[in-house]
Design a protein around this motif. Structure first.
Motif, PDB file in Angstrom:
ATOM      1  N   PHE A   1       0.799  -1.226   0.000  1.00 42.69           N
ATOM      2  CA  PHE A   1       0.000   0.000   0.000  1.00 42.69           C
ATOM      3  C   PHE A   1       0.837   1.285   0.000  1.00 42.69           C
ATOM      4  O   PHE A   1       0.305   2.378  -0.063  1.00 42.69           O
ATOM      5  CB  PHE A   1      -0.970  -0.010   1.189  1.00 42.69           C
ATOM      6  CG  PHE A   1      -1.926  -1.167   1.122  1.00 42.69           C
ATOM      7  CD1 PHE A   1      -3.004  -1.132   0.243  1.00 42.69           C
ATOM      8  CD2 PHE A   1      -1.728  -2.319   1.870  1.00 42.69           C
ATOM      9  CE1 PHE A   1      -3.874  -2.199   0.138  1.00 42.69           C
ATOM     10  CE2 PHE A   1      -2.591  -3.399   1.775  1.00 42.69           C
ATOM     11  CZ  PHE A   1      -3.668  -3.339   0.905  1.00 42.69           C
TER      12      PHE A   1
ATOM     13  N   HIS B   1      -2.518  -5.938  -6.426  1.00 42.78           N
ATOM     14  CA  HIS B   1      -3.010  -4.595  -6.727  1.00 42.78           C
ATOM     15  C   HIS B   1      -1.982  -3.909  -7.597  1.00 42.78           C
ATOM     16  O   HIS B   1      -0.793  -4.070  -7.365  1.00 42.78           O
ATOM     17  CB  HIS B   1      -3.094  -3.747  -5.448  1.00 42.78           C
ATOM     18  CG  HIS B   1      -3.994  -4.296  -4.408  1.00 42.78           C
ATOM     19  ND1 HIS B   1      -5.317  -4.526  -4.625  1.00 42.78           N
ATOM     20  CD2 HIS B   1      -3.773  -4.623  -3.119  1.00 42.78           C
ATOM     21  CE1 HIS B   1      -5.863  -4.968  -3.524  1.00 42.78           C
ATOM     22  NE2 HIS B   1      -4.956  -5.051  -2.590  1.00 42.78           N
TER      23      HIS B   1
ATOM     24  N   TYR C   1      -6.011   2.778  -2.120  1.00 41.10           N
ATOM     25  CA  TYR C   1      -6.604   2.028  -1.008  1.00 41.10           C
ATOM     26  C   TYR C   1      -6.033   2.539   0.310  1.00 41.10           C
ATOM     27  O   TYR C   1      -6.742   2.628   1.303  1.00 41.10           O
ATOM     28  CB  TYR C   1      -6.337   0.525  -1.136  1.00 41.10           C
ATOM     29  CG  TYR C   1      -6.998  -0.124  -2.332  1.00 41.10           C
ATOM     30  CD1 TYR C   1      -8.262   0.265  -2.755  1.00 41.10           C
ATOM     31  CD2 TYR C   1      -6.361  -1.133  -3.044  1.00 41.10           C
ATOM     32  CE1 TYR C   1      -8.870  -0.314  -3.857  1.00 41.10           C
ATOM     33  CE2 TYR C   1      -6.958  -1.718  -4.143  1.00 41.10           C
ATOM     34  CZ  TYR C   1      -8.215  -1.301  -4.545  1.00 41.10           C
ATOM     35  OH  TYR C   1      -8.793  -1.883  -5.639  1.00 41.10           O
TER      36      TYR C   1
ATOM     37  N   PHE D   1      -8.048   3.834   3.409  1.00 38.05           N
ATOM     38  CA  PHE D   1      -7.917   3.333   4.779  1.00 38.05           C
ATOM     39  C   PHE D   1      -7.797   4.506   5.763  1.00 38.05           C
ATOM     40  O   PHE D   1      -8.328   4.449   6.879  1.00 38.05           O
ATOM     41  CB  PHE D   1      -6.698   2.412   4.912  1.00 38.05           C
ATOM     42  CG  PHE D   1      -6.810   1.121   4.116  1.00 38.05           C
ATOM     43  CD1 PHE D   1      -8.058   0.619   3.753  1.00 38.05           C
ATOM     44  CD2 PHE D   1      -5.678   0.408   3.742  1.00 38.05           C
ATOM     45  CE1 PHE D   1      -8.177  -0.558   3.017  1.00 38.05           C
ATOM     46  CE2 PHE D   1      -5.778  -0.768   3.004  1.00 38.05           C
ATOM     47  CZ  PHE D   1      -7.030  -1.250   2.644  1.00 38.05           C
TER      48      PHE D   1
ATOM     49  N   ILE E   1     -16.458   4.593  -4.321  1.00 40.03           N
ATOM     50  CA  ILE E   1     -17.208   3.387  -4.698  1.00 40.03           C
ATOM     51  C   ILE E   1     -17.539   3.402  -6.198  1.00 40.03           C
ATOM     52  O   ILE E   1     -17.331   2.406  -6.899  1.00 40.03           O
ATOM     53  CB  ILE E   1     -18.484   3.242  -3.830  1.00 40.03           C
ATOM     54  CG1 ILE E   1     -18.089   2.917  -2.382  1.00 40.03           C
ATOM     55  CG2 ILE E   1     -19.403   2.141  -4.377  1.00 40.03           C
ATOM     56  CD1 ILE E   1     -19.228   3.031  -1.378  1.00 40.03           C
TER      57      ILE E   1
ATOM     58  N   ILE F   1     -15.720   0.640  -8.686  1.00 36.59           N
ATOM     59  CA  ILE F   1     -16.484  -0.388  -9.401  1.00 36.59           C
ATOM     60  C   ILE F   1     -16.261  -0.232 -10.909  1.00 36.59           C
ATOM     61  O   ILE F   1     -16.025  -1.209 -11.627  1.00 36.59           O
ATOM     62  CB  ILE F   1     -17.983  -0.349  -9.017  1.00 36.59           C
ATOM     63  CG1 ILE F   1     -18.135  -0.719  -7.534  1.00 36.59           C
ATOM     64  CG2 ILE F   1     -18.804  -1.316  -9.891  1.00 36.59           C
ATOM     65  CD1 ILE F   1     -19.542  -0.643  -6.991  1.00 36.59           C
TER      66      ILE F   1
ATOM     67  N   SER G   1     -12.799  -1.604 -11.733  1.00 38.27           N
ATOM     68  CA  SER G   1     -12.736  -3.069 -11.626  1.00 38.27           C
ATOM     69  C   SER G   1     -13.248  -3.702 -12.920  1.00 38.27           C
ATOM     70  O   SER G   1     -12.622  -4.612 -13.479  1.00 38.27           O
ATOM     71  CB  SER G   1     -13.572  -3.579 -10.453  1.00 38.27           C
ATOM     72  OG  SER G   1     -13.106  -3.032  -9.261  1.00 38.27           O
TER      73      SER G   1
END
Ligand code: HEM
Ligand code: HEM
Length: 248
Positions: free
Chosen positions: A111, A143, A151, A155, A209, A213, A216
């Motif tokens: 990360f 990743h 990410y 976090f 989000i 998505i 992805s």
């Protein structure tokens, strides 16, 4: 790499780069069960938190025939928010633990762009995905470095949202966990200040989000090696002679 991760299978190359002939692909076990469980528990909890949080921040006015004392629907909205909050916080704590004991793709050092190779990969992904000045970027098994760094920022937002959430909760609960965050309220200039930051972060998650998505699906389509199914079953596919940018 486990014995499981070295099985070879033949898959048709979707882009026809090999003249339509079959290309060797290797099946690699990337996301272990705890990472996948974390992902979907987090996705469900976070969606519930965003929806109920939005409703708390902007309650709808509903006209009911029943007496006010007979209604509890808003109580349920708040209950779902608080229950999902506990699930989300402990699930995240479990993922941090897994960052130390999990496989190389789950490890905490993914990360942070600590190595030169990771930083080069970030520049490469920006050129390919964002600026679109390059057709094919490097392909990582885990990743990609840019995703991993995003990410990490997510976090940080998880932590900030948990702190401000429990700070808000501290005025309505005597439980030890919310009580640990009482000090945050005066620090952010009172309850209104805490609510402001807690509300603002909602929109960070909404944007994350949507983009997450989309990306992805985009990577699944462009790379054709099972990105979306990897977060369900754990496996990705790696072309034998095309392991560029695979720092692992
Ligand atoms: C990360 C996901 C979360 C999101 C997106 C989220 C979102 C929100 C939003 C938008 C509000 C309304 C703020 C306003 O405009 O007044 C809210 C309220 C609140 N949230 Fe969260 N929240 C999250 C996590 C948490 C956590 C981890 C806790 C911890 C217990 C928490 C506790 C609360 C409390 C106590 C309120 C105030 C409820 C009330 O006044 O009735 N939230 N949340
Ligand atoms: C609320 C919704 C979601 C949230 C908050 C979310 C969050 C995350 C996070 C934090 C990771 C990093 C996992 C880790 O290493 O621990 C991740 C990975 C991943 N997620 Fe999601 N996710 C969501 C929904 C989805 C959906 C619906 C899909 C599939 C269509 C998806 C596909 C993936 C994939 C494929 C990865 C691995 C990506 C990679 O190779 O870097 N996610 N997600």
């Amino acid at each position: 790499m486990t014995a499981m991760g070295t099985q070879s299978i033949k898959v048709r190359d979707v882009f026809g780069a090999n003249g339509g002939a079959p290309v060797e692909y290797r099946r690699v076990y990337v996301w272990e069960m705890p990472v996948r469980a974390y992902h979907w528990i987090n996705a469900i909890a976070l969606t519930l938190l965003c929806v109920t949080g939005y409703m708390i921040g902007r309650p709808v006015r509903m006209a009911y025939a029943a007496e006010a004392y007979r209604q509890y629907w808003f109580g349920w909205v708040r209950f779902i928010h608080f229950a999902a909050a506990y699930v989300y916080v402990f699930n995240f704590a479990a993922r941090i633990y897994w960052g130390f004991v999990g496989n190389k793709y789950a490890k905490w050092n993914n990360f942070f762009p600590l190595t030169k190779q990771q930083r080069e990969e970030i520049a490469d992904v920006i050129k390919t995905d964002v600026l679109q000045v390059k057709m094919h970027g490097s392909i990582s098994t885990g990743h990609n470095s840019l995703a991993a760094f995003i990410y990490f920022l997510t976090f940080l937002a998880f932590v900030a949202q948990s702190i401000t959430g429990f700070a808000l909760y501290s005025s309505m609960s005597t439980s030890w966990l919310p009580r640990m965050f009482v000090w945050v309220v005066p620090l952010l200039g009172g309850e209104m200040g805490v609510r402001y930051w807690h509300h603002l972060l909602l929109w960070f998650f909404v944007v994350f989000i949507v983009v997450h998505i989309y990306l992805s699906f985009y990577h699944d389509y462009i790379e054709g090696r099972g990105t979306v199914s990897s977060i369900i079953g754990g496996w990705k596919f790696e072309r034998e002679k095309q392991k560029t940018g695979n720092r692992q």
